[in-house]
Design a protein around this motif. Structure first.
Motif, mmCIF file in Angstrom:
data_model
loop_
_atom_site.group_PDB
_atom_site.id
_atom_site.type_symbol
_atom_site.label_atom_id
_atom_site.label_comp_id
_atom_site.label_asym_id
_atom_site.label_seq_id
_atom_site.Cartn_x
_atom_site.Cartn_y
_atom_site.Cartn_z
ATOM 1 N N TYR A 3 -3.351 24.591 -20.564
ATOM 2 C CA TYR A 3 -4.425 25.629 -20.903
ATOM 3 C C TYR A 3 -5.664 24.942 -20.687
ATOM 4 O O TYR A 3 -5.870 23.744 -20.819
ATOM 5 C CB TYR A 3 -4.263 26.047 -22.261
ATOM 6 N N ASP A 4 -6.734 25.753 -20.739
ATOM 7 C CA ASP A 4 -8.179 25.055 -20.600
ATOM 8 C C ASP A 4 -8.593 24.677 -21.913
ATOM 9 O O ASP A 4 -8.622 25.709 -22.955
ATOM 10 C CB ASP A 4 -9.241 26.134 -19.757
ATOM 11 N N ASP A 15 -5.757 31.544 -15.745
ATOM 12 C CA ASP A 15 -5.846 32.817 -14.887
ATOM 13 C C ASP A 15 -6.514 33.931 -15.980
ATOM 14 O O ASP A 15 -6.223 35.162 -15.492
ATOM 15 C CB ASP A 15 -4.561 33.219 -14.153
ATOM 16 N N GLY A 16 -6.800 33.747 -17.081
ATOM 17 C CA GLY A 16 -7.288 34.800 -17.879
ATOM 18 C C GLY A 16 -6.259 35.743 -18.466
ATOM 19 O O GLY A 16 -6.546 36.723 -19.107
ATOM 20 N N SER A 25 -7.083 38.264 -26.154
ATOM 21 C CA SER A 25 -8.071 37.753 -25.047
ATOM 22 C C SER A 25 -7.636 36.765 -24.189
ATOM 23 O O SER A 25 -8.417 36.441 -23.173
ATOM 24 C CB SER A 25 -9.299 37.442 -25.730
ATOM 25 N N GLY A 26 -6.585 35.982 -24.549
ATOM 26 C CA GLY A 26 -6.308 34.856 -23.926
ATOM 27 C C GLY A 26 -6.391 33.532 -24.671
ATOM 28 O O GLY A 26 -6.126 32.452 -24.298
ATOM 29 N N GLU A 27 -7.442 33.695 -25.807
ATOM 30 C CA GLU A 27 -7.498 32.359 -26.264
ATOM 31 C C GLU A 27 -6.422 31.964 -27.306
ATOM 32 O O GLU A 27 -5.761 32.776 -28.027
ATOM 33 C CB GLU A 27 -8.881 32.790 -27.137
ATOM 34 N N ARG A 64 -7.852 28.119 -23.780
ATOM 35 C CA ARG A 64 -7.620 29.714 -22.897
ATOM 36 C C ARG A 64 -6.467 29.416 -21.904
ATOM 37 O O ARG A 64 -6.466 28.532 -21.156
ATOM 38 C CB ARG A 64 -9.089 29.934 -22.229
#
Length: 361
Positions: free
Chosen positions: A278-279, A213-214, A239-241, A210
């Motif tokens: 990224y997460d 910061d979204g 969505s950020g994914e 992800r």
């Protein structure tokens, strides 16, 4: 009629059949939890075309051509945004050897008349500045799109229910337990035990990242490529994914291994360096339903006209969802595929080709 299997293919068959007035019951203990749940959702008739698979390529192209209308109709029927995106796919090579491997494949694809165009490194980075400066070159397949499979399953389940289909949250041990005039087996790897078809599990490990910061990912195109010999794909979602995949292993477990995660992340970051920030939000594994010739199995079982298979899609279940649902529905409703033009597409994929290979049970 009964549909065994509540993934994308099974639910699409249920929706199409219910919309044409049939009474449909879908049987699945955990709908949408199989291969559809871990799929990346690439609609890639070009980039997924491989040597020696001309008939499969023709089916991929035919199904991908149905996707725009299929997505629009399904969105209207369900009210669910499918995450359908049309920016295209970049196929890239990090090193000289990687680029040579990519060129060999896309030369074959161009010889088939498929739309893929080579790009210089500067042209690649004009399209995607996030690509690593080390990338030696690549190509664009503008007609290779993407969809979010998890949203797709939600939409199909909603649309099927609104059309009158019923979902039974339970498994099926034997087709003889079902009280149905027609049964469609769309149970993925579970189709082997139910039908005797030679469908085997092919493990795939996949990651989901992800963006910080979204926000949206820093790139728009699907990126497929080779990084020091490691194949990888990167699928950005609005969505950020970002979906990173995937291994191909002849195994039947769903364990996630450190080595696979390491290889996928290394290759992904080599191609798009910003992914290191990224997460990592999910690491999972699923089982693709494979067949001995890598083709899906679509149509009635030999000697059992009331049992139709819709399985064995391996890497292509999402892109082949529309054409599989249409072919199976037409076979049930009319006894024939939808038009004479479809016949050559269906013929290479019927169960008859495995008549001498069926398992007992």
């Amino acid at each position: 009629m009964a549909v065994v299997g509540g993934g994308a293919v099974g639910l699409a068959v249920a929706w199409r059949c219910a919309a044409r007035g049939l009474r449909v019951t879908v049987h699945d203990p955990t709908p949408g939890s199989g291969a559809s749940h871990v799929a990346a959702g690439m609609l890639s008739p070009v980039a997924e075309s491989y040597f020696g698979e001309r008939e499969l390529t023709a089916l991929l192209v035919a199904s991908a051509a149905r996707w725009p209308a299929f997505a629009a109709e399904l969105t209207a029927a369900s009210g669910v945004d499918l995450g359908y995106r049309t920016e295209g796919t970049l196929v890239v090579g990090l090193t000289g050897d990687d680029l040579a491997e990519a060129r060999r494949l896309w030369s074959y694809q161009r010889d088939l008349g498929l739309p893929i165009s080579p790009l210089r490194p500067s042209e690649l980075r004009d399209r995607e500045p996030a690509l690593a400066t080390r990338v030696r070159g690549g190509a664009i397949a503008p007609g290779d799109h993407q969809v979010d499979p998890r949203r797709l399953v939600t939409a199909l389940r909603t649309a099927a229910g609104r059309a009158g289909a019923t979902l039974v949250a339970g498994g099926v041990r034997s087709l003889s337990d079902l009280d149905a005039r027609v049964t469609v087996v769309a149970a993925g790897c579970g189709a082997a035990a139910l039908t005797g078809l030679p469908v085997r599990p092919v493990k795939g490990q996949i990651l989901r990242l992800r963006a910080p910061d979204g926000g949206p990912p820093g790139f728009r195109h699907v990126v497929r490529g080779y990084a020091d010999g490691e194949p990888v794909y990167l699928v950005p979602r609005s969505s950020g994914e970002v979906v990173v995949g995937a291994t191909v292993e002849e195994r039947a477990d769903t364990d996630v291994t450190a080595g696979a995660v390491l290889r996928l992340l290394r290759a992904a970051v080599d191609l798009v360096p910003e992914l290191a920030e990224y997460d990592l939000v999910e690491a999972t594994a699923g089982l693709r339903p494979g067949t001995p010739d890598n083709r899906p199995v679509i149509g009635p079982l030999p000697g059992r006209p009331g049992v139709l298979a819709a399985t064995g899609h391996h890497r292509h279940g999402i892109v082949l969802t529309p054409v599989t649902a249409d072919l199976v529905t037409d076979l049930i409703v009319t006894g024939q595929p939808g038009s004479p033009a479809v016949d050559p597409l269906l013929a290479p994929f019927t169960p008859e080709r495995f008549a001498g290979q069926r398992r007992s049970g």
